[in-house]
Design a protein around this motif. Sequence first.
Motif, mmCIF file in Angstrom:
data_model
loop_
_atom_site.group_PDB
_atom_site.id
_atom_site.type_symbol
_atom_site.label_atom_id
_atom_site.label_comp_id
_atom_site.label_asym_id
_atom_site.label_seq_id
_atom_site.Cartn_x
_atom_site.Cartn_y
_atom_site.Cartn_z
ATOM 1 N N LEU A 1 -32.077 74.861 58.427
ATOM 2 C CA LEU A 1 -32.118 75.155 56.992
ATOM 3 C C LEU A 1 -33.229 76.144 56.670
ATOM 4 N N ALA A 2 -34.379 75.965 57.280
ATOM 5 C CA ALA A 2 -35.520 76.859 57.049
ATOM 6 C C ALA A 2 -35.201 78.258 57.535
ATOM 7 N N GLU A 3 -34.550 78.357 58.708
ATOM 8 C CA GLU A 3 -34.171 79.665 59.243
ATOM 9 C C GLU A 3 -33.157 80.337 58.331
ATOM 10 N N HIS A 4 -32.186 79.582 57.869
ATOM 11 C CA HIS A 4 -31.151 80.099 56.986
ATOM 12 C C HIS A 4 -31.788 80.613 55.682
ATOM 13 N N ALA A 5 -32.708 79.842 55.132
ATOM 14 C CA ALA A 5 -33.380 80.229 53.883
ATOM 15 C C ALA A 5 -34.178 81.511 54.079
ATOM 16 N N SER A 6 -34.829 81.651 55.227
ATOM 17 C CA SER A 6 -35.656 82.850 55.452
ATOM 18 C C SER A 6 -34.784 84.095 55.624
ATOM 19 N N HIS A 7 -33.546 83.943 56.080
ATOM 20 C CA HIS A 7 -32.641 85.095 56.254
ATOM 21 C C HIS A 7 -32.027 85.552 54.935
ATOM 22 N N GLU A 8 -32.059 84.676 53.915
ATOM 23 C CA GLU A 8 -31.468 85.028 52.637
ATOM 24 C C GLU A 8 -32.375 85.938 51.806
ATOM 25 N N HIS A 9 -33.649 86.014 52.162
ATOM 26 C CA HIS A 9 -34.586 86.799 51.347
ATOM 27 C C HIS A 9 -34.736 88.206 51.839
#
Length: 123
Positions: A115-123
């Motif tokens: 989830l953290a990796e996914h969130a960081s790729h969205e920015h």
Amino acid sequence: MATVELTTENFDKVTGGDGIVLVDFWASWCGPCLRFAPVYDKQSDKHEDIVFGKVDTEAQVELAARYDIRSIPTLMALRDGVIVFSQPGALPESAVESLISQVRELDMEDVRKQLAEHASHEH
């Protein structure tokens, strides 16, 4: 354990803690919802360590909107406050059993990392 009626007042408190919570988004006018209810209730009796919540989408419009519920019934599974499954459709009992087994076996440390990796790729 009996099912728990979830509302905007208690939803975050019930679903935000440790452990597994299943949430059935339903409505009284929905035929498949009414057919799924006994399956869901039976599972709640079998798995007493899991909270089985129900959200009446007619009475709890805000919750249905918050989770973008477009089709009912929708079954959502949370573990340790994280949504790990959400899918519309009345599941047969075997599929609910399978879902519960899969949620039990999740490595939540790995889930949070993803989830953290996914969130960081969205920015």
